[in-house]
Design a protein around this motif. Sequence first.
Motif, PDB file in Angstrom:
ATOM      1  N   SER A 118      20.372  -1.175 -10.311  1.00  7.68           N
ATOM      2  CA  SER A 118      20.479  -2.514  -9.732  1.00  7.68           C
ATOM      3  C   SER A 118      20.181  -2.445  -8.243  1.00  7.68           C
ATOM      4  O   SER A 118      20.536  -1.474  -7.583  1.00  7.68           O
ATOM      5  N   THR A 131      18.527  -7.716  -8.842  1.00  7.33           N
ATOM      6  CA  THR A 131      17.647  -7.338  -9.938  1.00  7.33           C
ATOM      7  C   THR A 131      18.250  -6.140 -10.663  1.00  7.33           C
ATOM      8  O   THR A 131      18.681  -5.180 -10.024  1.00  7.33           O
ATOM      9  N   ALA A 133      17.620  -3.398 -13.935  1.00  5.40           N
ATOM     10  CA  ALA A 133      16.687  -2.806 -14.897  1.00  5.40           C
ATOM     11  C   ALA A 133      17.470  -1.885 -15.825  1.00  5.40           C
ATOM     12  O   ALA A 133      18.324  -1.121 -15.374  1.00  5.40           O
ATOM     13  N   LEU A 142      11.202   0.979 -19.798  1.00  3.30           N
ATOM     14  CA  LEU A 142      11.985  -0.187 -19.427  1.00  3.30           C
ATOM     15  C   LEU A 142      12.232  -1.042 -20.662  1.00  3.30           C
ATOM     16  O   LEU A 142      11.294  -1.398 -21.369  1.00  3.30           O
ATOM     17  N   ASN A 145      14.785  -6.221 -18.010  1.00  2.00           N
ATOM     18  CA  ASN A 145      14.695  -6.446 -16.575  1.00  2.00           C
ATOM     19  C   ASN A 145      15.108  -7.886 -16.327  1.00  2.00           C
ATOM     20  O   ASN A 145      14.595  -8.789 -16.988  1.00  2.00           O
ATOM     21  N   SER A 147      16.778 -10.780 -13.157  1.00  2.00           N
ATOM     22  CA  SER A 147      17.182 -10.988 -11.769  1.00  2.00           C
ATOM     23  C   SER A 147      17.750 -12.390 -11.594  1.00  2.00           C
ATOM     24  O   SER A 147      17.551 -13.276 -12.429  1.00  2.00           O
TER      25      SER A 147
END
Length: 177
Positions: A118, A131, A133, A142, A145, A147
């Motif tokens: 983060s 944000t 991930a 990933l 994700n 935000s």
Amino acid sequence: MAGGLVAARLALVMAVMVAASGPAWASQKLAIFPIDMSMPKSEEDFFTGVTGPTDAEQARLAMAEAELTKRLGDDARYELIDLSPLKDDIKAVRPIFECNGCEIDIAAKAKADLAMTSVVEKISETHLSLTIAIIDVANSKLVSNASVLIQGNTDESWLHGVRWLVKNRLLAKEDAK
């Protein structure tokens, strides 16, 4: 007597079905890394160096991390992994968002399935962006994700941003997205 036998068989079939479906609901081991903060850079920083988060922002980072950990820890999808035995490894590579994937190696050491990083980006004194991930450790990929814009550099606004992000992005039902 026949009704009792049917009920017993039905109970046995249901028990087998529940046991067979158990692993599908198994939680994933999640390593939550400390939240980092990215500060805006100006011409003045060339001469004086970039200043870090204020004491109040440092406290908010810890508060946001605690809230994030609590909310994700309360969800059955995740089993949180204790990263405190690796605190020296983490300290050596911070900020995590600039370490080129080192979080994957550290999370693998901790035997985590997922790694969560983060960063709070300070856009201005009153606008920040959080944000998050989530990375699949085994595949270095990933998987999520998300935000949120935090309007106001206060405890209340930071908590509101974290809670909204967890509820509406990280723990939202897949079909609702």
